[in-house]
Design an enzyme around this catalytic site. Sequence first.
Site, PDB file in Angstrom:
ATOM      1  N   HIS A 265      -7.077   0.667  -6.952  1.00 58.62           N
ATOM      2  CA  HIS A 265      -7.451   0.051  -5.669  1.00 58.62           C
ATOM      3  C   HIS A 265      -8.269  -1.219  -5.951  1.00 58.62           C
ATOM      4  O   HIS A 265      -9.454  -1.297  -5.652  1.00 58.62           O
ATOM      5  CB  HIS A 265      -8.264   1.047  -4.854  1.00 58.62           C
ATOM      6  CG  HIS A 265      -8.275   0.777  -3.379  1.00 58.62           C
ATOM      7  ND1 HIS A 265      -7.706  -0.346  -2.814  1.00 58.62           N
ATOM      8  CD2 HIS A 265      -8.820   1.472  -2.336  1.00 58.62           C
ATOM      9  CE1 HIS A 265      -7.885  -0.330  -1.506  1.00 58.62           C
ATOM     10  NE2 HIS A 265      -8.548   0.768  -1.189  1.00 58.62           N
TER      11      HIS A 265
ATOM     12  N   CYS B  54     -16.206   3.934   0.179  1.00 51.79           N
ATOM     13  CA  CYS B  54     -15.118   3.016   0.518  1.00 51.79           C
ATOM     14  C   CYS B  54     -14.421   3.375   1.826  1.00 51.79           C
ATOM     15  O   CYS B  54     -13.606   2.585   2.318  1.00 51.79           O
ATOM     16  CB  CYS B  54     -14.122   2.931  -0.627  1.00 51.79           C
ATOM     17  SG  CYS B  54     -13.437   4.506  -1.153  1.00 51.79           S
TER      18      CYS B  54
ATOM     19  N   ASP C 182     -16.427   8.853  -2.949  1.00 55.52           N
ATOM     20  CA  ASP C 182     -15.175   8.705  -2.218  1.00 55.52           C
ATOM     21  C   ASP C 182     -14.695  10.101  -1.834  1.00 55.52           C
ATOM     22  O   ASP C 182     -15.202  11.109  -2.341  1.00 55.52           O
ATOM     23  CB  ASP C 182     -14.141   7.986  -3.092  1.00 55.52           C
ATOM     24  CG  ASP C 182     -12.869   7.613  -2.334  1.00 55.52           C
ATOM     25  OD1 ASP C 182     -12.890   7.620  -1.083  1.00 55.52           O
ATOM     26  OD2 ASP C 182     -11.858   7.314  -2.996  1.00 55.52           O
TER      27      ASP C 182
ATOM     28  N   GLN D  90     -10.381  -3.161  -3.161  1.00 56.68           N
ATOM     29  CA  GLN D  90     -11.600  -2.451  -2.787  1.00 56.68           C
ATOM     30  C   GLN D  90     -12.720  -2.746  -3.772  1.00 56.68           C
ATOM     31  O   GLN D  90     -13.852  -3.042  -3.386  1.00 56.68           O
ATOM     32  CB  GLN D  90     -11.334  -0.949  -2.753  1.00 56.68           C
ATOM     33  CG  GLN D  90     -12.558  -0.109  -2.402  1.00 56.68           C
ATOM     34  CD  GLN D  90     -13.008  -0.295  -0.972  1.00 56.68           C
ATOM     35  OE1 GLN D  90     -12.235  -0.098  -0.049  1.00 56.68           O
ATOM     36  NE2 GLN D  90     -14.263  -0.699  -0.782  1.00 56.68           N
TER      37      GLN D  90
ATOM     38  N   ARG E 289       0.875  -1.173   0.000  1.00 54.54           N
ATOM     39  CA  ARG E 289       0.000   0.000   0.000  1.00 54.54           C
ATOM     40  C   ARG E 289       0.913   1.223   0.000  1.00 54.54           C
ATOM     41  O   ARG E 289       1.570   1.512   0.993  1.00 54.54           O
ATOM     42  CB  ARG E 289      -0.907   0.006   1.236  1.00 54.54           C
ATOM     43  CG  ARG E 289      -1.878   1.187   1.335  1.00 54.54           C
ATOM     44  CD  ARG E 289      -2.656   1.063   2.641  1.00 54.54           C
ATOM     45  NE  ARG E 289      -3.586   2.148   2.869  1.00 54.54           N
ATOM     46  CZ  ARG E 289      -4.863   2.150   2.498  1.00 54.54           C
ATOM     47  NH1 ARG E 289      -5.359   1.117   1.850  1.00 54.54           N
ATOM     48  NH2 ARG E 289      -5.651   3.163   2.762  1.00 54.54           N
TER      49      ARG E 289
ATOM     50  N   ARG F 160     -14.520  -6.571   2.751  1.00 54.85           N
ATOM     51  CA  ARG F 160     -13.105  -6.600   2.395  1.00 54.85           C
ATOM     52  C   ARG F 160     -12.451  -7.867   2.967  1.00 54.85           C
ATOM     53  O   ARG F 160     -11.638  -8.515   2.291  1.00 54.85           O
ATOM     54  CB  ARG F 160     -12.388  -5.352   2.936  1.00 54.85           C
ATOM     55  CG  ARG F 160     -12.775  -4.042   2.296  1.00 54.85           C
ATOM     56  CD  ARG F 160     -12.219  -3.893   0.887  1.00 54.85           C
ATOM     57  NE  ARG F 160     -10.774  -4.010   0.855  1.00 54.85           N
ATOM     58  CZ  ARG F 160      -9.918  -3.019   1.143  1.00 54.85           C
ATOM     59  NH1 ARG F 160     -10.388  -1.816   1.490  1.00 54.85           N
ATOM     60  NH2 ARG F 160      -8.620  -3.206   1.068  1.00 54.85           N
TER      61      ARG F 160
END
Length: 306
Positions: A128, A263, A224, A131, A101, A291
């Site tokens: 991502h 998210c 987002d 996600q 990440r 997730r």
Amino acid sequence: MKRDFVDLWNIDPDEAWYIVKRTGNVKEGREELSDVLRGKNLALLFTKPSTRTRVSFEVAINQMGGNSLFLQEGQLQLSRGEDVRDTARTLSRYVEGVIVRNHSHTWLEEFAKWATVPVINALTDKSHPCQLLSDVFTLYERFREEVKDIKIAYVGDGNNVCNTWLVAAGLFGLNLFVATPEGYGPDSYYLQAGQDLSNFTGGNIYLTTNPIEAVREADVVYTDVWLSMGDDRDEEKLNALRPYQVNEELLSHAKESVLVMHCLPAKKGEEITEEVFERYSDFIFTQAENRLHTQKVLMEFLFEKS
């Protein structure tokens, strides 16, 4: 041959649907995960802060019988200028997989090129994929096979999540409407990838600068944060995005049964009002929970194929 998950297109449509449907079966207890991670060590190499991504991966690895090592880039020799290729080759001698990440997608691609173990993208500035794999599962869990028929609207900044939504729409054959301000649209490379995939799967991708057009009769509205982690506060950008706030007025143009997704983390009062967030909070936190379930099946898939 190792299987990486650097971008969503690293899996094909059949594999993507397999992961989504198996996630449902595992979550609901109809199927059990294999022991492919038992005794394996996986490194989480993170530059950016994380709540959901770090915890969901560490818990998933632990529940699957593996061991996780959390590595902050600032505490490694990377912070002193060690080549990415040398770090990748070193970690490949110690662990069986690396979850990354960080800020730079180009850096991650270089890392994956030199690593000899599976590499998973846990967020970069461009993409991502974990996600979005989870988000599509969340929608499949609610709509089942009708998920291909619903209208999904993404409203806000054309960021890494927006980029990956374009690929997801193409990969899964979904109907996606994206509304972003002029000058803040998604990456053209990801748009092209989504359109190319749609030619095979029957997906539809529409871009507009009009948020009302995007959410009109939508079944799902997704948003987002407007400023990504590490970005300086940009008042010009925030002003451009204010008409894209997910609020009661905007949702009045969607279906009465509309669902809202985020998210997380949310900047309430910017991309979404607190009132709307709380009204749909149960679905949003189910989205967050998923997730964990999706990443279990993703890791099982990658390590069984590697």
